[in-house]
Scaffold this motif. Structure first.
Motif, mmCIF file in Angstrom:
data_model
loop_
_atom_site.group_PDB
_atom_site.id
_atom_site.type_symbol
_atom_site.label_atom_id
_atom_site.label_comp_id
_atom_site.label_asym_id
_atom_site.label_seq_id
_atom_site.Cartn_x
_atom_site.Cartn_y
_atom_site.Cartn_z
ATOM 1 N N GLU A 150 9.846 -14.448 -3.955
ATOM 2 C CA GLU A 150 11.046 -14.190 -4.742
ATOM 3 C C GLU A 150 11.813 -13.012 -4.168
ATOM 4 O O GLU A 150 11.242 -11.915 -4.013
ATOM 5 N N THR A 151 13.076 -13.205 -3.849
ATOM 6 C CA THR A 151 13.924 -12.066 -3.508
ATOM 7 C C THR A 151 13.849 -11.071 -4.657
ATOM 8 O O THR A 151 13.990 -11.444 -5.827
ATOM 9 N N THR A 152 13.604 -9.806 -4.346
ATOM 10 C CA THR A 152 13.298 -8.828 -5.389
ATOM 11 C C THR A 152 14.041 -7.526 -5.134
ATOM 12 O O THR A 152 13.751 -6.816 -4.170
ATOM 13 N N GLU A 153 15.000 -7.227 -5.987
ATOM 14 C CA GLU A 153 15.685 -5.941 -5.928
ATOM 15 C C GLU A 153 14.925 -4.932 -6.782
ATOM 16 O O GLU A 153 14.568 -5.216 -7.936
ATOM 17 N N LEU A 154 14.676 -3.759 -6.229
ATOM 18 C CA LEU A 154 13.978 -2.696 -6.943
ATOM 19 C C LEU A 154 15.012 -1.861 -7.684
ATOM 20 O O LEU A 154 15.915 -1.286 -7.062
ATOM 21 N N VAL A 155 14.886 -1.781 -9.011
ATOM 22 C CA VAL A 155 15.898 -1.122 -9.828
ATOM 23 C C VAL A 155 15.437 0.263 -10.288
ATOM 24 O O VAL A 155 16.180 1.239 -10.189
ATOM 25 N N ALA A 156 14.225 0.367 -10.824
ATOM 26 C CA ALA A 156 13.742 1.654 -11.321
ATOM 27 C C ALA A 156 12.224 1.631 -11.402
ATOM 28 O O ALA A 156 11.605 0.583 -11.581
ATOM 29 N N LEU A 157 11.625 2.812 -11.275
ATOM 30 C CA LEU A 157 10.172 2.982 -11.364
ATOM 31 C C LEU A 157 9.898 4.129 -12.328
ATOM 32 O O LEU A 157 10.531 5.185 -12.244
ATOM 33 N N ARG A 158 8.950 3.920 -13.246
ATOM 34 C CA ARG A 158 8.590 4.951 -14.218
ATOM 35 C C ARG A 158 7.069 5.053 -14.323
ATOM 36 O O ARG A 158 6.350 4.070 -14.108
ATOM 37 N N ALA A 159 6.603 6.238 -14.705
ATOM 38 C CA ALA A 159 5.165 6.452 -14.878
ATOM 39 C C ALA A 159 4.945 7.547 -15.902
ATOM 40 O O ALA A 159 5.861 8.324 -16.224
ATOM 41 N N ASP A 160 3.705 7.646 -16.414
ATOM 42 C CA ASP A 160 3.383 8.680 -17.398
ATOM 43 C C ASP A 160 2.776 9.916 -16.747
ATOM 44 O O ASP A 160 2.171 10.758 -17.425
ATOM 45 N N ALA A 161 2.934 10.033 -15.428
ATOM 46 C CA ALA A 161 2.495 11.219 -14.693
ATOM 47 C C ALA A 161 3.295 11.291 -13.400
ATOM 48 O O ALA A 161 3.826 10.275 -12.932
ATOM 49 N N PRO A 162 3.400 12.460 -12.806
ATOM 50 C CA PRO A 162 4.126 12.568 -11.537
ATOM 51 C C PRO A 162 3.486 11.699 -10.452
ATOM 52 O O PRO A 162 2.306 11.330 -10.529
ATOM 53 N N ALA A 163 4.278 11.388 -9.448
ATOM 54 C CA ALA A 163 3.790 10.578 -8.325
ATOM 55 C C ALA A 163 4.388 11.098 -7.039
ATOM 56 O O ALA A 163 5.449 11.734 -7.031
ATOM 57 N N GLU A 164 3.691 10.835 -5.965
ATOM 58 C CA GLU A 164 4.159 11.222 -4.631
ATOM 59 C C GLU A 164 3.782 10.117 -3.664
ATOM 60 O O GLU A 164 2.972 9.236 -3.991
ATOM 61 N N PRO A 165 4.380 10.100 -2.472
ATOM 62 C CA PRO A 165 3.996 9.076 -1.498
ATOM 63 C C PRO A 165 2.518 9.161 -1.169
ATOM 64 O O PRO A 165 1.947 10.248 -1.043
ATOM 65 N N ALA A 166 1.881 8.016 -1.062
ATOM 66 C CA ALA A 166 0.475 7.995 -0.661
ATOM 67 C C ALA A 166 0.345 8.480 0.771
ATOM 68 O O ALA A 166 1.218 8.200 1.611
ATOM 69 N N PRO A 167 -0.692 9.206 1.101
ATOM 70 C CA PRO A 167 -0.835 9.722 2.460
ATOM 71 C C PRO A 167 -1.130 8.617 3.459
ATOM 72 O O PRO A 167 -1.646 7.551 3.106
ATOM 73 N N ASP A 168 -0.777 8.881 4.695
ATOM 74 C CA ASP A 168 -1.092 7.963 5.780
ATOM 75 C C ASP A 168 -2.606 7.957 5.986
ATOM 76 O O ASP A 168 -3.217 8.995 6.229
ATOM 77 N N ARG A 169 -3.205 6.768 5.882
ATOM 78 C CA ARG A 169 -4.661 6.675 6.034
ATOM 79 C C ARG A 169 -5.094 6.524 7.486
ATOM 80 O O ARG A 169 -6.271 6.335 7.774
ATOM 81 N N GLY A 170 -4.137 6.583 8.393
ATOM 82 C CA GLY A 170 -4.465 6.508 9.812
ATOM 83 C C GLY A 170 -4.823 5.116 10.295
ATOM 84 O O GLY A 170 -5.398 4.944 11.372
ATOM 85 N N ARG A 171 -4.468 4.102 9.512
ATOM 86 C CA ARG A 171 -4.797 2.734 9.911
ATOM 87 C C ARG A 171 -3.807 2.214 10.944
ATOM 88 O O ARG A 171 -2.637 2.597 10.964
ATOM 89 N N ALA A 172 -4.281 1.298 11.773
ATOM 90 C CA ALA A 172 -3.407 0.643 12.739
ATOM 91 C C ALA A 172 -2.385 -0.214 12.014
ATOM 92 O O ALA A 172 -2.664 -0.788 10.959
ATOM 93 N N VAL A 173 -1.184 -0.313 12.572
ATOM 94 C CA VAL A 173 -0.130 -1.156 12.022
ATOM 95 C C VAL A 173 -0.169 -2.504 12.740
ATOM 96 O O VAL A 173 -0.076 -2.572 13.974
ATOM 97 N N TRP A 174 -0.318 -3.563 11.951
ATOM 98 C CA TRP A 174 -0.325 -4.935 12.479
ATOM 99 C C TRP A 174 1.009 -5.589 12.155
ATOM 100 O O TRP A 174 1.354 -5.778 11.000
ATOM 101 N N LEU A 175 1.749 -5.949 13.194
ATOM 102 C CA LEU A 175 3.041 -6.604 13.072
ATOM 103 C C LEU A 175 2.859 -8.082 13.384
ATOM 104 O O LEU A 175 2.445 -8.447 14.485
ATOM 105 N N HIS A 176 3.164 -8.932 12.397
ATOM 106 C CA HIS A 176 2.933 -10.367 12.562
ATOM 107 C C HIS A 176 4.201 -11.154 12.294
ATOM 108 O O HIS A 176 4.960 -10.847 11.369
ATOM 109 N N HIS A 177 4.434 -12.192 13.110
ATOM 110 C CA HIS A 177 5.572 -13.092 12.906
ATOM 111 C C HIS A 177 5.072 -14.523 12.849
ATOM 112 O O HIS A 177 4.205 -14.933 13.633
ATOM 113 N N GLY A 178 5.606 -15.292 11.892
ATOM 114 C CA GLY A 178 5.221 -16.682 11.788
ATOM 115 C C GLY A 178 6.151 -17.429 10.850
ATOM 116 O O GLY A 178 7.247 -16.956 10.511
#
Length: 405
Positions: A150-178
């Motif tokens: 489903e095409t999905t537009e992100l409008v708003a995000l809410r939470a009952d506590a502060p949030a921050e970007p999750a840290p980079d876990r150092g995993r390899a990035v897999w780029l796939h096309h199909g």
């Protein structure tokens, strides 16, 4: 007495969204794209325009102590005239990498498609809210996987506590096309498409450029892959070239070379795996195009048939058998100078034995159980010991990847 903590708005920013190549500002919010703006400006195909806005593999990722999350979205749902209603797209919640809930967004826009004529109509709808509550207390990494279909537009995000970007876990990035199978076709949910399952098993970060009907060796897609940071790359090609009847053998071979050449401009030594088509009985020996099966439509079902003539392969028309042979030859030729290029026959992921017990419901697309089988096999073959993405002592350049027979 229960105390309800008010929810606080969390700004939707680039660093909370993973798996997208672009975020477009709209009148409602942010629209994730899986092709960059330059590629979109060169595309003239409505099917691809729709597919690249369907956020397969795209997820909102944050670190928080919240126990309640709400995400406002504006989905666009497909409605096929004469076919049963499609189920609402699923939002998967993962907490510290483990499934923790699901939700659907009812309503939204409707894209009405007439399969007989190709005509489409968009019927506008309202923004809707998906809510996740009862999350475990304490600091955690939370992922909301957006509906893959489903095409999905992100409008708003809410939470009952502060949030921050999750840290980079150092995993390899897999780029796939199909194709649509990589896009997710009839998978049960966005985190259970075969690429998402394989990425989870392989412990890598997925960027999924699987486009329903859109794996046609387009150069703007190759340039998008060239310019996207990645540690591992795979290209699954073939089925869309047959079912759209897009080209003949004369054009196919140089198009494959050109696509790989373009990727290599930006990733000269990155492990690159070329995957040929899965088994698809209607197109193994019969060229395209694929066409809706009138008999199935008459029963209110969507299924496909091969509308080509097997005799036309002599004039260069493509079948899946022909494509597999040529892809194997191309990779073998190029591997003499490219020690990080690999080939996987798609029938190792889904072949004749699988078709006997898990047939393709509409003759083109795998169901949820088959997605799981494909994902697990790909993970073992590609990310496992000795695989092209797994390293290890058994890894040797230029070899074909395959199951033990």
């Amino acid at each position: 007495m229960t105390t309800h903590v008010p929810l606080t708005a969390i700004p939707l920013t680039w660093d909370l969204v993973r798996g997208a190549l672009d975020l477009e500002r709209t009148e409602h919010g942010l629209l994730p794209h899986r092709l960059p703006a330059r590629a979109r400006s060169l595309n003239t195909d409505g099917q691809l325009s729709m597919a690249e806005t369907q956020p397969s593999g795209v997820r909102v990722v944050l670190r928080t102590r919240a126990t309640v999350l709400e995400l406002d979205t504006l989905p666009t749902k497909r409605v096929y005239l004469g076919a049963p209603p499609r189920p609402d797209g699923v939002y998967d919640l993962l907490v510290d990498g483990r499934p923790a809930g699901q939700a659907v967004a009812e309503g939204g826009n409707a894209l009405v498609i007439d399969m007989a004529t190709g005509a489409t109509e968009t019927r506008p709808g309202a923004v809707t809210t998906v809510r996740f509550d009862g999350l475990p207390r304490g600091l955690k990494d939370v992922e909301i996987w957006l509906p893959h279909n489903e095409t999905t537009e992100l409008v708003a995000l809410r939470a009952d506590a502060p949030a921050e970007p999750a840290p980079d876990r150092g995993r390899a990035v897999w780029l796939h096309h199909g194709s649509s199978i990589s896009h997710g076709s009839d998978a049960a949910s966005p985190s259970t498409t075969w690429p998402a399952l394989a990425a989870t098993i392989g412990q890598v970060e997925l960027v999924n450029l699987g486009f329903g009907g859109g794996a046609l060796l387009d150069q703007f897609t190759a340039r998008a892959m060239r310019d996207t940071p990645a540690d591992l790359i795979s290209v699954k090609a073939g089925i869309n070239l047959v079912n759209t009847d897009a080209m003949r053998m004369r054009a196919f071979t140089p198009a494959v070379h050109g696509f790989l050449d373009t990727i290599r401009e930006g990733h000269p030594s990155t492990p690159l795996l070329v995957v040929s088509p899965l088994l698809c009985p209607i197109h193994e020996q019969t060229p395209g195009p694929s066409a809706p099966d009138p008999g199935a439509l008459g029963e209110g079902k969507l299924a496909f048939r091969a509308a080509g003539d097997p005799a036309e392969t002599a004039a260069g028309k493509l079948t899946l058998t022909v494509i597999r042979q040529e892809l194997a030859r191309i990779v073998g030729q190029r591997a003499a100078e490219d020690p990080n290029l690999y080939y996987l026959d798609g029938r190792e992921l889904y072949g004749e034995a699988d078709s006997a017990v898990l047939p393709l419901p509409d003759a083109l697309h795998p169901d949820a159980a088959t997605h799981r089988r494909i994902g697990e096999r790909f993970a073992r073959l590609a990310f496992g010991e000795g695989g092209p993405f797994g390293g290890g002592p058994d890894r040797s350049p230029n070899r074909a990847v395959g199951l033990d027979r």
